[in-house]
Design a protein around this motif. Structure first.
Motif, PDB file in Angstrom:
ATOM      1  N   THR A 191       9.998  -0.191  -5.776  1.00  0.00           N
ATOM      2  CA  THR A 191       9.472  -1.518  -5.454  1.00  0.00           C
ATOM      3  C   THR A 191       9.981  -1.993  -4.102  1.00  0.00           C
ATOM      4  O   THR A 191       9.219  -2.576  -3.314  1.00  0.00           O
ATOM      5  CB  THR A 191       9.851  -2.518  -6.563  1.00  0.00           C
ATOM      6  OG1 THR A 191       9.360  -2.020  -7.813  1.00  0.00           O
ATOM      7  CG2 THR A 191       9.248  -3.881  -6.298  1.00  0.00           C
ATOM      8  N   LEU A 192      11.235  -1.747  -3.803  1.00  0.00           N
ATOM      9  CA  LEU A 192      11.779  -2.115  -2.495  1.00  0.00           C
ATOM     10  C   LEU A 192      11.071  -1.359  -1.377  1.00  0.00           C
ATOM     11  O   LEU A 192      10.724  -1.950  -0.343  1.00  0.00           O
ATOM     12  CB  LEU A 192      13.288  -1.856  -2.446  1.00  0.00           C
ATOM     13  CG  LEU A 192      14.019  -2.333  -1.209  1.00  0.00           C
ATOM     14  CD1 LEU A 192      13.870  -3.838  -1.049  1.00  0.00           C
ATOM     15  CD2 LEU A 192      15.482  -1.965  -1.298  1.00  0.00           C
ATOM     16  N   LEU A 193      10.819  -0.086  -1.589  1.00  0.00           N
ATOM     17  CA  LEU A 193      10.079   0.704  -0.607  1.00  0.00           C
ATOM     18  C   LEU A 193       8.674   0.140  -0.397  1.00  0.00           C
ATOM     19  O   LEU A 193       8.209  -0.004   0.742  1.00  0.00           O
ATOM     20  CB  LEU A 193      10.009   2.162  -1.069  1.00  0.00           C
ATOM     21  CG  LEU A 193       9.340   3.151  -0.120  1.00  0.00           C
ATOM     22  CD1 LEU A 193      10.194   3.322   1.133  1.00  0.00           C
ATOM     23  CD2 LEU A 193       9.147   4.480  -0.822  1.00  0.00           C
ATOM     24  N   GLN A 194       8.012  -0.224  -1.472  1.00  0.00           N
ATOM     25  CA  GLN A 194       6.664  -0.785  -1.359  1.00  0.00           C
ATOM     26  C   GLN A 194       6.681  -2.160  -0.683  1.00  0.00           C
ATOM     27  O   GLN A 194       5.747  -2.501   0.053  1.00  0.00           O
ATOM     28  CB  GLN A 194       6.004  -0.886  -2.740  1.00  0.00           C
ATOM     29  CG  GLN A 194       5.533   0.430  -3.278  1.00  0.00           C
ATOM     30  CD  GLN A 194       4.333   0.969  -2.496  1.00  0.00           C
ATOM     31  OE1 GLN A 194       3.851   0.399  -1.531  1.00  0.00           O
ATOM     32  NE2 GLN A 194       3.856   2.115  -2.931  1.00  0.00           N
ATOM     33  N   ILE A 195       7.717  -2.942  -0.919  1.00  0.00           N
ATOM     34  CA  ILE A 195       7.836  -4.237  -0.235  1.00  0.00           C
ATOM     35  C   ILE A 195       7.962  -4.020   1.270  1.00  0.00           C
ATOM     36  O   ILE A 195       7.315  -4.710   2.067  1.00  0.00           O
ATOM     37  CB  ILE A 195       9.029  -5.041  -0.796  1.00  0.00           C
ATOM     38  CG1 ILE A 195       8.688  -5.582  -2.183  1.00  0.00           C
ATOM     39  CG2 ILE A 195       9.402  -6.191   0.142  1.00  0.00           C
ATOM     40  CD1 ILE A 195       9.857  -6.227  -2.898  1.00  0.00           C
ATOM     41  N   ILE A 196       8.770  -3.058   1.655  1.00  0.00           N
ATOM     42  CA  ILE A 196       8.929  -2.749   3.084  1.00  0.00           C
ATOM     43  C   ILE A 196       7.595  -2.307   3.680  1.00  0.00           C
ATOM     44  O   ILE A 196       7.198  -2.768   4.758  1.00  0.00           O
ATOM     45  CB  ILE A 196      10.024  -1.686   3.290  1.00  0.00           C
ATOM     46  CG1 ILE A 196      11.396  -2.264   2.931  1.00  0.00           C
ATOM     47  CG2 ILE A 196      10.010  -1.144   4.711  1.00  0.00           C
ATOM     48  CD1 ILE A 196      12.491  -1.239   2.825  1.00  0.00           C
ATOM     49  N   PHE A 197       6.884  -1.416   2.977  1.00  0.00           N
ATOM     50  CA  PHE A 197       5.574  -0.954   3.461  1.00  0.00           C
ATOM     51  C   PHE A 197       4.593  -2.114   3.595  1.00  0.00           C
ATOM     52  O   PHE A 197       3.858  -2.211   4.583  1.00  0.00           O
ATOM     53  CB  PHE A 197       4.980   0.095   2.518  1.00  0.00           C
ATOM     54  CG  PHE A 197       5.620   1.451   2.593  1.00  0.00           C
ATOM     55  CD1 PHE A 197       6.568   1.768   3.555  1.00  0.00           C
ATOM     56  CD2 PHE A 197       5.280   2.434   1.683  1.00  0.00           C
ATOM     57  CE1 PHE A 197       7.151   3.019   3.621  1.00  0.00           C
ATOM     58  CE2 PHE A 197       5.853   3.694   1.737  1.00  0.00           C
ATOM     59  CZ  PHE A 197       6.791   3.987   2.716  1.00  0.00           C
ATOM     60  N   THR A 198       4.568  -3.003   2.613  1.00  0.00           N
ATOM     61  CA  THR A 198       3.628  -4.125   2.637  1.00  0.00           C
ATOM     62  C   THR A 198       3.972  -5.115   3.746  1.00  0.00           C
ATOM     63  O   THR A 198       3.076  -5.604   4.443  1.00  0.00           O
ATOM     64  CB  THR A 198       3.602  -4.829   1.274  1.00  0.00           C
ATOM     65  OG1 THR A 198       3.306  -3.863   0.258  1.00  0.00           O
ATOM     66  CG2 THR A 198       2.563  -5.928   1.238  1.00  0.00           C
ATOM     67  N   LEU A 199       5.252  -5.410   3.913  1.00  0.00           N
ATOM     68  CA  LEU A 199       5.645  -6.321   5.000  1.00  0.00           C
ATOM     69  C   LEU A 199       5.298  -5.732   6.363  1.00  0.00           C
ATOM     70  O   LEU A 199       4.851  -6.448   7.265  1.00  0.00           O
ATOM     71  CB  LEU A 199       7.144  -6.631   4.919  1.00  0.00           C
ATOM     72  CG  LEU A 199       7.575  -7.559   3.794  1.00  0.00           C
ATOM     73  CD1 LEU A 199       9.093  -7.648   3.726  1.00  0.00           C
ATOM     74  CD2 LEU A 199       6.955  -8.936   3.958  1.00  0.00           C
TER      75      LEU A 199
END
Length: 171
Positions: A73-81
């Motif tokens: 989830t943290l990785l996906q948050i970084i990708f989305t930001l």
């Protein structure tokens, strides 16, 4: 030959997905705190011993699924930001959509099995240790952690539905 990319997703959709990811990581963070700080003193035949979450295998499995869910989830948050701020994806081509699709599916199933393991073990163990020391408080915290993990699963399952729709459209 790959189909042409569809229209870019709306900023409202990206923001909603980001909100779901933040809510997921918040539920996972709360779940890991409740789980790892859970301990109790049990007295059996006038012998008192301390029980921690790591003494129960299902709780260890819950911890592993929580950690994997938080990392993804943290990785996906970084990708989305990154995507919201620059308009470009970190992983280019169809790989990004495939990563989202399979990642969301795998992580949602992991979180579901972690929550189920927590609920099952807590239900079984609570009836065995009924009325023994702080067992009731210990297992109620197990239920709380599993419930938070279940909430994180529901959020990830919703994200999984969105990534399923996005894969054929390439948005």
């Amino acid at each position: 030959m790959a189909p042409p990319p569809g229209p870019p997703p709306s900023m409202a959709l990206r923001t909603a997905l980001l909100f779901l990811r933040f809510f997921t990581i918040a539920a996972l963070f709360a779940s890991i705190i409740v789980l790892t700080t859970n301990s109790a003193y049990l007295e059996i035949d006038s012998v008192e011993f301390k029980v921690r979450f790591k003494d129960i295998y299902a709780y260890r499995y819950m911890l592993a699924t929580i950690v994997m869910g938080m990392a993804y989830t943290l990785l996906q948050i970084i990708f989305t930001l990154y995507y919201i701020s620059t308009g470009n994806r970190i992983i280019t081509g169809d790989g990004s959509f495939t990563f989202d699709f399979f990642g969301d599916k795998i992580v949602s199933y992991l979180l579901a099995t972690g929550a189920a393991a927590g609920f099952g073990a807590t239900k079984d163990m609570k009836s065995v240790f009924l009325g023994v020391g702080d067992a009731d408080k210990f297992f109620n915290k197990g239920y709380a952690s599993a419930s938070l993990l279940l909430i994180a699963f529901v959020c990830t399952a919703m994200l999984s539905v969105f990534s399923s729709y996005a894969l054929p459209k390439r948005i």
